[in-house]
Scaffold this motif. Structure first.
Motif, PDB file in Angstrom:
ATOM      1  N   GLN A  43      29.127  38.413  48.015  1.00 25.34           N
ATOM      2  CA  GLN A  43      28.800  37.122  47.782  1.00 25.34           C
ATOM      3  C   GLN A  43      28.891  36.336  48.848  1.00 25.34           C
ATOM      4  O   GLN A  43      29.841  36.298  49.862  1.00 25.34           O
ATOM      5  N   ARG A 197      31.156  27.042  40.261  1.00 29.47           N
ATOM      6  CA  ARG A 197      32.048  27.863  40.543  1.00 29.47           C
ATOM      7  C   ARG A 197      31.318  29.387  40.939  1.00 29.47           C
ATOM      8  O   ARG A 197      32.015  30.112  41.732  1.00 29.47           O
ATOM      9  N   ASP A 198      30.221  29.931  40.460  1.00 26.79           N
ATOM     10  CA  ASP A 198      29.973  31.252  40.776  1.00 26.79           C
ATOM     11  C   ASP A 198      28.738  31.212  41.695  1.00 26.79           C
ATOM     12  O   ASP A 198      27.862  32.018  41.682  1.00 26.79           O
TER      13      ASP A 198
END
Length: 614
Positions: A43, A197-198
């Motif tokens: 990520q 958040r993601d």
């Protein structure tokens, strides 16, 4: 025959079911492969950049300060690196942040003063990260970085709740909102992080609490010198940043994020006779902290780095840590690649030039040597003389000459390719700058005759600074006396004369104000803020014919200035010059589409134009 048809139909149905089942299996395999591939892909690393406005490095305990402790700011170095010798490229808020985000020198990008507008299309750290899929947001503690100055380029969200009062909408000069408390800035940043958040994020947080005027006093006494009051503000910042760091840890950001803590410039606090910043370029205003917390999985980095570097290098360092290439426009180097770099670190201040027509100051640091180019040049060995008390320019003339030559090469190599940016000379901006101790507008930028050394005019500058402070503290009699004392020493000090006019107007003496403004404008026809002040004064008296030439003069000095355009449009509408008014109002209102005053004036000008045409 009917039986054959039924069998064919049944066979067709079976073939369709087989085909559908096959497609489902293939789609399932594709989805599984995509999910597995996505899980294998790392990520993107979140980036959180915190700028503590006006923080000098040597007031942090991590940098050796002992009068107070700053454990929470220091703790951002956990699993990180403290860079001990980083310099600002220019000790003013907007210009320094412009160099930070564009990785270009101030003289190159043209933003050398507060309230100047960053060239459109400038490549910024935010615009690059956004192009790589990052969600980007900025949370501002001061209107010195308001979106109208162009630093919002690349940010999807730009939380700057100060606004730009529309031209000709008169705000109370004493109630202008120029800043907000750091706790509110951090609360807004935390809320935004919570809603992303993601996702890969870049959050820029700007804290302005350390900037004068101070609002907190030491617990020991309410009558303390500036350094103690400065430290009281710093202790408050340390507390709220400690709470913010805890939230980052609780919400999972701390472990996975690249967190950068720095300052745009420092504060003199009386060093070398300067109380604040922007006038000189000694280390008290140039030496800034840089602390980088590395995310988990980053190869081991040194805990402290002492090689000289600049804020201009930060954006390149962030991109390198994320494995993104830096664009060709970036002048800075990655500190990951350049930990052993001993290259040149450039800094400047042209505030004395632009405000008073005195000489600009530019410096170059190489290793421990620092050279300041001025009518009376200075050379310091910062390793032996960190407070810059002993000028070695004459005793070590060879070293001074070498650095002077290198400085000339650097400025020639990065010379500005475009015209200087336009400054916002609006009344609201002038008042906001003045309330924070800055001067706005006035002298032309010229170095054909560099003028006197700012060191030689320090007493005059201090006198002016005290008078400016008195005016924005509503001590108008003291302000008028102060400005007149400056003019007694130097009758050509145009900022003193122009600001004396402001003080007279506030004191209810408009005739005196007009006299001073007229004298200033006669000396410098390009003095846009004074021309605008005269135009607005006659507008307030509805003397439209008198107002128009002054507003035309202001617009000629600063082409494209929306405040002058709007005021000129209002005047021309009242003079029945509807087509001219419409042209100016459309241009001005295009920059202030939410302004009710703009909409009303534009509507009246359009009606007048139609009436004339019919």
């Amino acid at each position: 025959m009917a039986g054959l048809v039924r069998r064919d139909i049944e066979r067709f149905r079976i073939d369709v079911r087989i085909m559908l089942e096959t497609m489902k299996r293939l789609i399932g395999v594709a989805i599984s492969f995509a999910l597995a591939t996505a899980q294998d892909q790392p990520q993107p690393t979140p980036v959180i950049l915190i700028s503590i406005d006006t923080l000098r490095a040597d007031h942090l305990s991590a940098y050796g300060y002992r009068k107070i402790r700053t454990p929470n700011i220091d703790s951002f170095a956990q699993q990180g690196t403290i860079f001990t010798e980083v310099s600002s490229q220019i000790p003013l808020t907007l210009p320094s942040h412009t160099s930070l985000f564009t990785s270009t020198y101030p003289f190159e990008n043209g933003v050398e003063e507060n309230a100047e507008v960053i060239p459109s299309g400038a490549v910024t750290l935010a615009s690059i990260l956004r192009s790589h899929g990052y969600k980007t947001a900025a949370f501002l503690g001061s209107n010195m970085l308001d979106r109208r100055f162009g630093l919002d380029n690349g940010f999807e969200e730009y939380d700057s709740p100060f606004g730009a009062p529309a031209a000709a909408e008169r705000a109370n000069s004493y109630s202008l909102r120029a800043r907000r408390d750091g706790a509110l800035v951090l609360r807004a940043a935390n809320a935004w992080l919570g809603s992303h958040r993601d996702q890969p994020v870049f959050a820029f947080v700007h804290l302005f609490d350390l900037h004068t005027p101070y609002t907190r006093t030491p617990a020991t006494s309410s009558n303390q010198p500036e350094p103690a009051r400065y430290d009281a503000e710093l202790e408050y910042l340390d507390q709220i940043l400690g709470r913010f760091q805890q939230l980052l840890q609780q919400n999972g950001w701390w472990r996975k994020s690249l967190v950068v803590v720095l300052a745009d410039h420092g504060e003199s606090l009386g060093d070398h006779g300067e109380l604040s910043h922007g006038y000189f370029i000694y280390q008290s205003t140039l030496h800034v902290p840089l602390i980088i917390h590395w995310p988990e999985g980053t190869p081991k980095q040194p805990e402290r780095v002492s090689q000289p570097a600049g804020l201009i290098d930060v954006a390149s360092t962030v991109l390198d840590a994320l494995h993104f290439p830096a664009p060709p426009s970036f002048d800075g180097i990655s500190l990951l690649k350049g930990l052993k770099n001993t290259g040149a670190v450039f800094s400047e201040s042209v505030y004395a030039r632009d405000a008073f027509r005195w000489a600009p100051l530019r410096s170059l640091r190489m290793g421990s040597w620092k050279y300041i180019d001025a009518p009376h040049a200075e050379l310091f060995d910062l390793e032996k003389d960190p407070r810059e008390q002993t000028n070695l320019a004459h005793t070590n003339s060879a070293q001074a000459a070498a650095l002077r030559s290198e400085l000339a090469r650097l400025t020639a190599r990065h010379a500005r390719a475009q015209p200087a940016p336009v400054a916002d000379s609006s009344d609201a901006t002038r008042k906001a700058l003045g309330s924070l101790g800055y001067l706005s507008g006035g002298s032309r930028k010229t170095e054909l005759h560099p003028g006197p050394d700012p060191k030689d005019r320090l007493a005059e500058y201090q006198m002016f600074d005290r008078a400016l402070d008195a005016m924005y503290s509503r001590r108008l009699d003291a302000a008028i006396r102060g400005f007149r004392q400056v003019l007694a020493l130097d009758r050509d000090n145009l900022p003193a004369r122009g600001t004396l006019g402001d003080a007279y107007l506030r004191a209810g003496k408009p005739e005196d104000a007009v006299r001073e403004w007229t004298a200033a404008l006669a000396s410098d026809p390009q003095y846009a803020s004074v021309a605008l002040a005269l135009g607005e004064y006659y507008m307030s008296r509805q003397e439209w014919a008198k107002a128009r030439p002054y507003l035309q003069q202001a617009l000629a000095a600063v082409p494209g200035d929306s405040t002058a355009r709007f005021a000129l449009g209002v005047v021309e509408r009242n003079l029945g010059m509807f087509k001219e008014a419409l042209e100016h109002l459309r241009a001005a209102c295009g920059e202030n589409p939410s302004s009710a005053a703009c909409r009303d004036e534009l509507r009246e000008a359009e009606r007048g134009t139609k009436a004339v045409d019919h």
